[in-house]
Design a protein around this motif. Structure first.
Motif, PDB file in Angstrom:
ATOM      1  N   ALA A   1      17.559   7.273  67.656  1.00 19.54           N
ATOM      2  CA  ALA A   1      17.228   5.852  67.884  1.00 19.54           C
ATOM      3  C   ALA A   1      16.349   5.716  69.125  1.00 19.54           C
ATOM      4  O   ALA A   1      15.300   5.044  69.099  1.00 19.54           O
ATOM      5  N   ALA A   2      16.760   6.401  70.192  1.00 17.42           N
ATOM      6  CA  ALA A   2      15.982   6.327  71.441  1.00 17.42           C
ATOM      7  C   ALA A   2      14.608   6.959  71.248  1.00 17.42           C
ATOM      8  O   ALA A   2      13.592   6.434  71.732  1.00 17.42           O
ATOM      9  N   GLY A   3      14.575   8.088  70.512  1.00 15.77           N
ATOM     10  CA  GLY A   3      13.309   8.795  70.282  1.00 15.77           C
ATOM     11  C   GLY A   3      12.324   7.951  69.475  1.00 15.77           C
ATOM     12  O   GLY A   3      11.119   7.959  69.750  1.00 15.77           O
ATOM     13  N   LEU A   4      12.832   7.223  68.505  1.00 17.15           N
ATOM     14  CA  LEU A   4      11.941   6.353  67.716  1.00 17.15           C
ATOM     15  C   LEU A   4      11.344   5.274  68.611  1.00 17.15           C
ATOM     16  O   LEU A   4      10.152   4.960  68.530  1.00 17.15           O
ATOM     17  N   LYS A   5      12.210   4.713  69.478  1.00 16.87           N
ATOM     18  CA  LYS A   5      11.713   3.652  70.370  1.00 16.87           C
ATOM     19  C   LYS A   5      10.643   4.222  71.320  1.00 16.87           C
ATOM     20  O   LYS A   5       9.603   3.610  71.541  1.00 16.87           O
ATOM     21  N   LEU A   6      10.936   5.424  71.838  1.00 24.07           N
ATOM     22  CA  LEU A   6       9.963   6.068  72.743  1.00 24.07           C
ATOM     23  C   LEU A   6       8.643   6.339  72.032  1.00 24.07           C
ATOM     24  O   LEU A   6       7.569   6.287  72.645  1.00 24.07           O
TER      25      LEU A   6
ATOM     26  N   ALA B   1      17.296  11.098  75.976  1.00 28.71           N
ATOM     27  CA  ALA B   1      18.637  10.606  76.311  1.00 28.71           C
ATOM     28  C   ALA B   1      19.111   9.672  75.205  1.00 28.71           C
ATOM     29  O   ALA B   1      18.319   8.879  74.686  1.00 28.71           O
ATOM     30  N   PRO B   2      20.405   9.760  74.817  1.00 27.17           N
ATOM     31  CA  PRO B   2      20.896   8.891  73.738  1.00 27.17           C
ATOM     32  C   PRO B   2      20.717   7.417  74.075  1.00 27.17           C
ATOM     33  O   PRO B   2      20.809   7.030  75.245  1.00 27.17           O
TER      34      PRO B   2
END
Ligand code: 3SK
Length: 518
Positions: A47-52, A155-156
């Motif tokens: 989820a965090a990676g997609l946002k990044l 980071a999660p």
């Protein structure tokens, strides 16, 4: 009575529900096991990676992914961020992916390494390129692509940053096909997933914490998504995932090595399993209960399976629009040859052509009402209006009810065929055949085989009738396979001089069916 809070995110709900099962295995695939703790961490990281990566809430991401542990991570991770995953059939030709990428205006496509070549071809046809995320080592050789691992390498997502979705917010889409036109983007909410588990997964299929679940139907199907994600994760069970096609040997391997207690298949697979020399003995498996959907399961197949394994198959009917099964047999009340009775929580009606309820014993069009109904077809007002009629959803199936309330399948109300549990539009197959130089005209119908399973048969008028031969038949089959998803090619081709037609030139498929004895 259960009432969902207004604010509800299905992925968050699953993570919270399984907080105390961090050490328990959630998923097993051929290479890895993922505990509930690892599933939560990976989903939060994704989820965090997609946002990044610059993907925002409510944007779509197309998932062209095989069933491995990466798939639930992508589905849950996207939903946690309020991003809308669109899992799609992994056997489609490039043109279908081009259409889906364009129609959904997907911001990203997440691809299993093995499927990259066909997605690459699909992307070449697009004016706007989505971000590309590839599993395994696939991204290394694609300029600008991200690896799945690199998206996870962050980071999660903090709990405070979980998307504050409402129960009725768009959560994910599934593409469903019709007899004409392009596949429809069927939009489902967070609440819909919850309701399929509450109404069918737990009380009817009876999935429980101690179960090991194995679904031959993949996660990109509504049926597989419930079987291998919604239901097991809603009770803290363990799920076996299989990336390859569900052939009998591949299924037997999982049934005997992992010994699942719950198995979900489709009638064609059950028939092929029972016909196989390698069918395991009852003692080699640990089956407690099985499900079947996709097309009607014949009485003989159900009875033979039960006799061999001492385990019932619960035949049911669901749809992409209702997300999962709303009509089903259940343990202690299995009537092979019938689809059973309505799943409590859903109301069913059989209507005549004027919209009036038909009396018991008569055939009518099936309408369903229930809390897991899709919200709409994306950007398709006409089809949304004709399918989602007030509270009711038109299924497109015809049924009759006997005096005891059991439902029996009586065919489709449109021209659609169900082959190997998947829809096939005769019109689509006909237009593929028409693309072959030797074909003058053609018609496609469904013909039941000895096991009661529908197979597609094409009647072809050739430009040069004298060229009819077995080689040309094989060539036509190959030709269709190269243009459409593999399950759509005609299993039988008959070369004819002419096709039966009305005075206005419409092909009379019913005459072809009658000539075949149906
Ligand atoms: O094809 C079915 O019967 C089905 C069952 C469950 C979920 C979705 C579908 C299409």
């Amino acid at each position: 009575e259960i009432k969902l809070p207004e604010q509800f995110n299905f992925a968050r709900h699953i993570l919270e529900l399984n907080q105390d099962r961090a050490g328990k295995t959630a998923y097993i695939d051929d290479n890895r096991k993922l505990s509930y703790g690892e599933l939560a961490q990976a989903s939060r990281r994704f989820a965090a990676g997609l946002k990044l990566a610059g993907i925002h809430r409510e944007e779509r991401i197309l998932l062209v992914m095989q069933d491995t542990v990466d798939m639930p991570v992508a589905l849950l991770g996207a939903m946690l961020a309020g991003i809308v995953p669109v899992p799609v059939n992994t056997l489609l030709p490039a043109a279908d992916y081009s259409y889906m990428l364009e129609h959904s205006t997907a911001s990203a496509v997440v691809v299993s390494e093995a499927l990259w070549p066909v997605v690459q071809e699909a992307l070449a046809a697009l004016a706007t390129q989505p971000k590309i995320i590839i599993t395994g080592q696939g991204a290394a050789s694609v300029a600008g692509a991200l690896s799945f691992a690199s998206v996870l390498d962050t980071a999660p997502l903090a709990e405070a940053d979980f998307a504050r979705t409402r129960a009725d917010d768009f959560a994910f889409w599934l593409y469903s096909s019709g007899s004409t036109g392009r596949p429809k983007g069927t939009v489902h909410s967070h609440a819909n997933l919850f309701w399929t588990a509450e109404l069918y997964g737990k009380p009817v299929l009876g999935v429980r914490e101690s179960d090991l679940v194995f679904s031959a139907a993949k996660l990109f199907f509504a049926y597989g998504l419930g079987n291998a994600l919604t239901f097991p994760l809603s009770v803290g069970a363990t799920t076996v995932l299989m990336p390859e096609r569900p052939t009998p040997p591949a299924v037997f391997k999982r049934l005997t090595e992992h010994r699942p207690t719950v198995f979900c298949g489709v009638p064609t697979l059950y028939v092929a399993m029972l016909a196989s020399d390698e069918l395991p003995a009852k003692e080699q498996v640990a089956l407690r209960i099985c499900a079947s959907a996709g097309e009607a399961l014949s009485r003989e197949v159900g009875e033979r399976f039960h006799h061999h394994f001492d385990c019932h198959i619960l035949d049911g009917l669901g749809s992409t629009e209702m997300l999962h099964i709303f009509l089903s047999n259940r343990e202690g009340d299995v009537h092979y040859g019938s689809t059973g009775r309505p799943v409590p929580g859903y109301q069913l009606e059989l209507r005549d052509d004027n919209g009036h309820a038909v009396p018991n014993g008569e055939i009518g069009d099936l309408y369903i009402r229930g809390p897991s109904a899709a919200l709409l077809y994306w950007a398709n007002r006409e089809k949304s209006r004709s399918t989602f009629v007030g509270d009711w959803v038109k299924s497109g199936d015809k049924y009759s009810i006997d005096a005891d309330g059991y439902y029996t399948y009586a065919g489709r109300s449109d021209d659609m065929l169900k082959v190997s549990g998947q829809y096939v539009s005769p019109i689509e197959v006909e237009s593929a055949l028409m693309g072959h130089d030797s074909v003058l005209e053609c018609a496609v119908i469904g013909v039941p085989d000895a096991d009661g399973l529908t197979k597609t048969k094409a009647f072809v008028v050739l430009r040069h009738p004298e060229s009819a031969c077995g080689e040309l038949e094989d060539d036509l089959k190959k030709f269709v396979k190269s243009r459409l998803a593999p399950h759509k090619y005609p299993r039988d081709i008959s070369f004819v001089q002419l096709l039966p037609k009305t005075a206005t030139g419409k092909i009379q498929r019913f005459k072809l069916r009658a000539a075949e004895g149906h």
